[in-house]
Design a protein around this motif. Structure first.
Motif, PDB file in Angstrom:
ATOM      1  N   CYS A  78      -7.625   5.342  -0.747  1.00  8.60           N
ATOM      2  CA  CYS A  78      -6.488   6.244  -0.985  1.00  8.60           C
ATOM      3  C   CYS A  78      -5.873   6.695   0.336  1.00  8.60           C
ATOM      4  O   CYS A  78      -6.551   7.322   1.165  1.00  8.60           O
ATOM      5  N   PRO A  79      -4.590   6.414   0.568  1.00  6.12           N
ATOM      6  CA  PRO A  79      -3.966   6.781   1.844  1.00  6.12           C
ATOM      7  C   PRO A  79      -3.640   8.264   1.961  1.00  6.12           C
ATOM      8  O   PRO A  79      -3.314   8.742   3.045  1.00  6.12           O
ATOM      9  N   MET A  80      -3.723   8.991   0.842  1.00  4.60           N
ATOM     10  CA  MET A  80      -3.331  10.406   0.845  1.00  4.60           C
ATOM     11  C   MET A  80      -4.514  11.342   0.593  1.00  4.60           C
ATOM     12  O   MET A  80      -4.325  12.531   0.350  1.00  4.60           O
ATOM     13  N   GLU A  81      -5.727  10.807   0.593  1.00  2.77           N
ATOM     14  CA  GLU A  81      -6.953  11.596   0.413  1.00  2.77           C
ATOM     15  C   GLU A  81      -6.948  12.390  -0.899  1.00  2.77           C
ATOM     16  O   GLU A  81      -7.412  13.533  -0.960  1.00  2.77           O
ATOM     17  N   VAL A  82      -6.423  11.754  -1.935  1.00  6.16           N
ATOM     18  CA  VAL A  82      -6.439  12.382  -3.257  1.00  6.16           C
ATOM     19  C   VAL A  82      -7.852  12.401  -3.827  1.00  6.16           C
ATOM     20  O   VAL A  82      -8.192  13.275  -4.628  1.00  6.16           O
TER      21      VAL A  82
END
Length: 335
Positions: free
Chosen positions: A229-233
């Protein structure tokens, strides 16, 4: 420096082929910069999605050297360094060999339309299946707006960062083997609805997410969704939160999935590890209530007995009391 880009190209309903493109690049060039140059300077037929070029829209997600990522976020230097580190950790590889190749492929778990462009219909359909909209049907609509405290709003921050890029869906092992599973992106968004203080449909949502293996119990907990996940969700973390909401409301007898989690914890509390004799009887056999389930265990039990692998007795592990106190501390929140 020269880098060779190996791009997996494919037409719809055809076999993929590898096409190579050498390119003079700088370490700071993003993978998307390189793809643009390949398209503009070498091959105008190459197809891929892009839009914002700033890690916001999620359009340029693709598999870069075997992992799903955003082409606008990853750069040549860091990607080659990552590959070199992986290569150096392998005993069978020449550690002095410099890797100057980057392989790019379309996202997984979705059919290819052309080259790096995939059909995301199932991705969006599964998102729709969790009803990712705040429901106020059972509440009186206020004259102006629903107000939230800063604490209530903070519960939505992490899942609100999702840009729907599809990286987690692409890497999901559960989705690969189970077409009913809605996927980590959908369940991360589902938790946002569960945690939203304005929503009036929480109980119905949890019943829906608890159904069979299409919801949270279909997750295999492989952790790939969190790692890419590139957005650290952290989709797995959100799935775990939904599971806990369900477990807090359910009894062990309600379903095998519920029993599996509750029985596992209770047996570990009791003996430090799992008593396999009790685990099968309680989970599959539902405490002797499910005769069909018990009978299904008979062939496995017989094979284990014949091969001397069936534990006739159970000996608690050392430190059981410490394990028990840790579990109780986690449950009470004193950690």
């Amino acid at each position: 420096m020269e880098v060779v880009f190996k791009i997996i190209r494919q037409q719809q309903n055809s076999h993929p082929v590898v096409q190579t493109y050498p390119l003079q690049v700088e370490p700071g060039n993003t993978i998307l910069d390189c793809l643009n140059r390949i398209k503009w300077e070498q091959d105008g037929t190459l197809a891929f999605r892009k839009n914002c070029r700033n890690t916001i829209c999620g359009s340029c997600a693709m598999r870069i050297n075997g992992r799903s990522a955003l082409a606008c976020k990853e750069n040549v230097g860091s990607e080659l360094a990552r590959l070199q580190k992986i290569s150096s950790s392998s005993l069978s590889t020449n550690h002095n060999h410099t890797i100057n190749e980057i392989t790019i492929a379309p996202l997984g778990n979705m059919p290819v339309i052309k080259d790096l462009v995939v059909d995301m219909s199932s991705f969006w359909d599964n998102l729709e299946a969790v009803a990712p909209y705040v429901s106020t049907a059972a509440r009186q609509v206020p004259e102006k707006e629903f107000l939230q405290t800063p604490q209530e709003r903070s519960l939505l921050d992490q899942t609100g960062n999702c840009i729907m890029c599809g990286a987690c869906y692409s890497e999901c092992n559960a989705r690969e083997v189970n077409s009913d599973f809605v996927g980590p992106h959908a369940l991360a968004k589902a938790y946002r609805m569960v945690a939203d203080s304005r929503d009036s449909n929480q109980e119905n949502r949890l019943e829906n997410y608890n159904e069979g293996t299409k919801g949270v119990w279909g997750c295999t907990r492989c952790f790939y969704c969190d790692s890419v996940c590139p957005m650290e969700v952290a989709p797995l973390e959100q799935i775990t939160k939904i599971k806990q909401e369900i477990l807090d409301r359910k009894k062990a007898s309600d379903s095998r999935s519920i029993r599996h989690r509750k029985v596992l914890v209770e047996l570990v509390k009791a003996g430090g590890w799992i008593d396999e004799r009790q685990f099968g009887i309680q989970v599959v056999g539902n405490y002797f209530r499910d005769l069909k389930g018990l009978l299904s265990l008979a062939p496995l039990g017989l094979r284990m007995l014949v091969r001397g692998k069936f534990p006739l007795s159970f000996e608690p592990s050392e430190g059981t009391q410490q394990v028990r106190s840790l579990i109780e501390s986690v449950k009470s929140g004193d950690w």
